[in-house]
Structures are given as structure tokens and as C-alpha cells.
Write an enzyme that holds these catalytic residues in place. Structure first.
Site, short mmCIF file in Angstrom:
data_model
loop_
_atom_site.label_atom_id
_atom_site.label_comp_id
_atom_site.label_asym_id
_atom_site.label_seq_id
_atom_site.Cartn_x
_atom_site.Cartn_y
_atom_site.Cartn_z
N LYS A 75 0.56 -1.47 -0.26
CA LYS A 75 0.08 0.21 -0.12
C LYS A 75 0.77 1.40 -0.12
CE LYS A 75 -4.07 1.62 2.84
NZ LYS A 75 -5.01 1.35 4.00
N SER A 156 -9.56 0.95 3.09
CA SER A 156 -9.32 1.84 2.10
C SER A 156 -8.26 1.28 1.15
CB SER A 156 -8.22 3.13 2.97
OG SER A 156 -6.81 2.45 3.79
N SER A 180 -9.94 -0.70 7.29
CA SER A 180 -9.16 -0.81 5.47
C SER A 180 -8.19 -2.28 4.73
CB SER A 180 -8.27 0.27 5.65
OG SER A 180 -9.21 1.14 6.25
N1 GLN Z 1 -13.37 3.33 6.72
C1 GLN Z 1 -12.78 3.39 7.58
C2 GLN Z 1 -11.83 5.23 7.93
O1 GLN Z 1 -12.45 5.70 6.93
C3 GLN Z 1 -11.03 2.68 7.60
C4 GLN Z 1 -9.45 3.17 7.78
C5 GLN Z 1 -8.49 2.49 7.32
O2 GLN Z 1 -8.33 1.31 8.20
N2 GLN Z 1 -7.71 3.14 7.66
O3 GLN Z 1 -11.45 5.89 8.75
#
Ligand code: GLN
Length: 491
Positions: A75, A156, A180
Site C-alpha cells: 500500500k 482503504s 481498511s
Molecule cells: N473506513 C475507515 C475510515 O475511513 C477505515 C480507515 C482505515 O482503516 N484506514 O476511517
């Protein structure tokens, strides 16, 4: 076609010299060229260096470690020395001034992977600074779901999940702050593990919310997940929040026997709005476990309904503090004309950050300000403790808990564009574990008959969208989760 192999399969072939490491890496790079125009999972390809590395490994001819010579994607928040790393944000992309951020050092995770000979072939797309559940807030544009390109890959870590599902790599690494890894793994039909907070090192990975951030793998099988965890987990002197606890052999934990195991089914996860096919699959999964000799127990996690609200106070608070370092002076975006220093900061940050990042900085700053701190931040911390207690109470009665990963399969690109709350509610089954610091994994489920191999590949026409089963365990219960996942997936 070698790019569709699992780590275990590729390792066998490398070791027996049936294939070379150069061939394996090339096959992943070719797949990226072939499919990524449609999917947009890969934001940087490290082709030349990766092939050089592969040639060196072939020349050495030693494949003792299961990850030696295995190509992976990281990532775009993992620092890798000399490789552009941008968190998919214009703040670091340097498109305007040409100064893309180049980390001068490696994250502990990529360093550990490198040390055993795994080969980094590039960077994957993410929501900007990992804030989102659809990979739509990336400055490189949205990642599409390989199973249906009119839909999102989730987020994400959508790029990592889509790349694994489309066989653009053998495995990938992502981050899970509020779901995420599990969310896109569920949407793309791969295996995504969030570890216990502190099990893996956060060093060298761009922070979002430091008390929630975790590092973990996205793979094509449970066995592969265990292999990657064996390599990346454990104490790191550069991250004081990593645990001293010794790292077990996760591969040895895959016994596949769940007889006598107590598995909880929390009533709060079967709510209005849950897609009927999703519910059916999870109930079927419970039946599969029961048929294998496990006992299914109805349980309650009473504070579940407060988890999303609590997360969306605590997370922005930590975001507002972590994003403060992007001031346009030490690294990142810079602007030419400014009247004063404050003006400079304002210009750099207004230009560099996207809407979601700005929104969280504002919410977090507000919730932390004098007068509101007690009402929002302190209160949320108290609720966090209650959510954590829900789990410790539940794990007195059961060994593991199962639930859907998400309430619905992948939604359409732009599907939540006008509804921020709907986007935040994507995390409804994923943030309680985060607040409690416990591990959880998303594994794909299938409508029967199951395919002979639990993996899906890009070549396979899929008439159905993937649906994830989430398996949660107590703190440092990764072995139990992996064993149950292995049993489920071999069934
Ligand atoms: N959907 C969650 C957020 O927007 C997940 C974020 C993450 O795990 N990086 O905060």
C-alpha cells in the site's frame, strides 16, 4: 500464467527450479500491464529494480524461506527507500512541483520482507492517507473491483485487495485502522487479516490514527496469510507499542480442527439493512462450523451501536494531530507565493489535502478543543472501554466470534458520493474490533457448490460478487482465527 499462484504454490515451484524468480516477477508485471488500466490498483511499478533483484535471487539459487523470490505489492503508505511513497495524496505526490516524496528509509515490515528475499514490485492505491472505505479519495483516482469494474474495491487498502484478486502480485500488504484491510478483502474476495494492536510494527508506515493503526497482509489463502505473518510480526525497537510477546508459528496453528470450539454469533451484527444474501452466507458459514463439530452460541455485544460514532470522534482527533506534520517545509507540497508563514501553511495544506482529510482535521481539532474535549474526546474514550469490555466478556464464553465483514457486497463507484454517513456506515461491523484492539480476519464465502480452489482469479468469470465472513478472536488470538479460517476454507 504464474501470477495466479499462491505463495505456497510458487515457493514449491521455485524451490524445485520448475520456474525461475525472474519468470514469476515478470508474470506479475505483465498482468499489471494487461489488467491494471481497467482496475487502477497499482500506482507505482518497480519493474526494473524488481527484475534485478529476481535475477540475483535466481543466481543465488536458495529458496529456503517460503517468501524468498515472492513478488508483492505494498500500500502506498509503506516507506521503502528510494521508492516514491505518496499516501495517494497531492500533499506528497509532488505533481505540481515535481518533488514526490522519496523515503530515505524502509518501514520495518518491508525491511523484514526484504530480509527474507520477498520482492517489492510496486505500490498500491489507497484512499488519501487511508481515510475512506472505497479507495475513491485517492489522488490517482478510484480502484475498480476486479469482479465488476462498475463497483468499488472497498477501502482503504482497495488497491492491495484488487491487485491480489486480479493476480497482479502473489500477495500484498495493507493497513487496517478502522477496517481498511478487511473491508476491501471482503469486497474483492481475498483473505485479509487485521492483527492485534501491537502485533506488527507501525514503524515507517504513514500514520493515520496511531492508537488504532495496524499493519497486515492481504493474500490468496489462509496458509499464505500465516506465512506472511510469521515474517512480519513481532517486537520492533522502533515502535514502542509493539508487544514483547513471542511470535508463534502461525503455519503450525493450521490444524483445521475446530471440534469443541465455541463460536459466538452476535445478535447486534444481524441488523436492518443487512443484505439477505450476506445474511444467508454467514448463517451457512455458522452451519459449516457446526457440521465440523464446533458449537454455535448466540451472544450479545451490547455497545456495538456506539462503535461507529465513537470511532468517528477518536479517529479524526488522532488524524488532526498526525496530519500536522505536513506543513510543506520538511517534505511534501510547497507553494511559491505566500504573504506570511501562516499564509504559507494555509496555502500548502488547502492545496495538498483533499476534502476527506480536511474534514477529519476539522472534526478532530474541534473535538479536541477546550470546552469540547470532555464532551467528545473523553466521552468517546469511555465508550471505547465499554466496547472493549463487551469483547472481554464475550471471550469468557466463546473462543471466536463470527459476523459478516460488510452489510452488503461491493457498491457502485460513486454510490455513496452524496451520502457521507452511508460511507462511514460501511465500517459498522469493522470498528468495534479496532476500538478493542483485537484481531479479526475476512475470508471469502461461496454459494454452493464451492469452487475446488478457494481462490478467485481474474480469469474466472464470476456471476456473483464476493461476500466476506469476518472471524474475530481475543487479543493475540491470531492462531485461533487462522485455524478456524483454514478449517472453513478447506471445507
Ligand atoms: N473506513 C475507515 C475510515 O475511513 C477505515 C480507515 C482505515 O482503516 N484506514 O476511517
Amino acid at each position: 500464467m504464474l501470477n495466479n499462484l499462491t505463495i505456497t504454490e510458487a515457493h514449491k515451484k521455485l524451490k524445485s527450479k520448475e520456474i525461475s524468480c525472474v519468470e514469476l516477477v515478470q508474470s506479475c508485471l505483465d498482468q499489471i500491464d494487461k489488467v491494471d488500466g481497467d482496475i487502477n490498483a497499482v500506482v507505482y511499478k518497480n519493474g526494473e529494480k524488481a527484475l534485478e533483484e529476481a535475477a540475483k535471487i535466481d543466481a543465488a539459487g536458495k529458496f529456503d524461506h517460503p517468501l524468498t523470490g515472492i513478488p508483492y505489492l505494498a500500500k502506498d503508505v509503506y516507506c521503502e527507500k528510494g521508492i516514491p511513497t505518496t499516501a495517494c495524496s497531492n500533499m506528497l505526490r509532488g505533481e505540481k512541483d515535481g518533488k514526490t516524496y522519496m523515503p530515505p528509509y524502509d518501514s520495518t515490515t518491508t525491511k523484514r520482507l526484504k530480509a527474507v528475499g520477498a520482492i517489492s514490485i510496486g505500490k498500491t492505491n489507497t484512499d488519501e492517507f487511508t481515510m475512506g472505505a472505497s479507495t475513491e479519495t485517492s489522488c490517482y483516482g478510484v480502484t475498480k473491483n476486479p469482479h465488476d469494474t462498475s463497483r468499488v474495491a472497498g477501502g482503504s487498502s482497495g488497491g492491495s485487495a484488487a491487485a491480489v484478486a486480479a493476480d497482479e502480485c502473489i500477495f500484498a500488504i495493507g493497513t487496517d485502522t478502522g477496517g481498511s484491510i478487511r473491508h476491501p478483502a471482503g469486497f474483492c474476495g481475498c483473505y485479509g487479516m487485521r492483527v492485534t494492536y501491537g502485533r506488527t510494527s507501525r514503524y515507517g508506515v504513514m500514520s493515520m490514527a496511531s492508537s488504532l493503526d495496524t499493519i497486515g497482509p492481504l493474500c490468496k489463502s489462509v496458509e499464505d496469510t500465516a506465512i506472511v505473518l510469521n515474517t512480519i510480526a513481532g517486537k520492533d525497537p522502533f515502535d514502542a507499542t509493539t508487544s514483547d510477546k513471542s511470535v508463534p508459528d502461525y503455519t503450525a496453528a493450521l490444524k483445521g480442527d475446530v471440534k469443541g470450539l465455541k463460536i459466538g454469533l452476535p445478535k447486534e451484527y444481524f441488523i436492518e439493512g443487512l443484505d439477505s444474501e450476506v445474511e444467508k452466507r454467514i448463517r451457512e458459514a455458522a452451519q459449516v462450523f457446526e457440521d465440523m463439530g464446533a458449537e454455535i452460541v448466540d451472544i450479545s455485544l451490547p455497545h456495538t451501536k456506539y462503535a461507529v460514532a465513537t470511532y468517528y470522534v477518536l479517529c479524526p482527533c488522532e488524524v488532526s494531530s498526525n496530519m500536522a506534520r505536513y506543513d510543506g517545509i520538511r517534505f511534501g507540497n510547497s507553494v511559491k507565493k505566500s504573504e506570511s508563514l501562516v499564509d504559507y501553511y494555509e496555502n500548502v495544506r488547502s492545496e495538498g489535502f483533499g476534502d476527506e482529510v480536511k474534514r477529519r482535521i476539522m472534526i478532530g481539532t474541534y473535538a479536541l478543543s477546550a470546552g469540547y474535549y470532555d464532551a467528545y474526546y473523553r466521552k468517546s474514550q469511555k465508550v471505547r472501554t465499554l466496547v472493549k469490555k463487551d469483547f472481554s466478556d464475550a471471550f469468557e464464553k466463546v473462543d471466536l466470534i463470527i459476523s459478516p465483514t460488510t452489510p452488503t457486497p461491493a457498491f457502485k463507484v460513486g454510490g455513496h458520493a452524496d451520502d457521507l454517513v452511508a460511507m462511514y456506515l460501511e465500517d459498522v461491523f469493522l470498528v468495534s474490533q479496532v476500538l478493542a484492539g483485537i484481531p479479526a480476519m475476512s475470508v471469502p464465502t461461496y454459494s454452493s457448490p464451492r469452487p475446488s480452489s478457494p481462490r478467485r482469479t481474474s480469469g474466472e468469470a464470476t456471476s456473483e460478487l464476493p461476500i466476506g465472513l469476518q472471524i474475530m478472536g481475543p487479543q493475540f488470538g491470531e492462531e485461533k482465527i487462522l485455524n478456524a479460517a483454514h478449517a472453513f476454507c478447506s471445507k
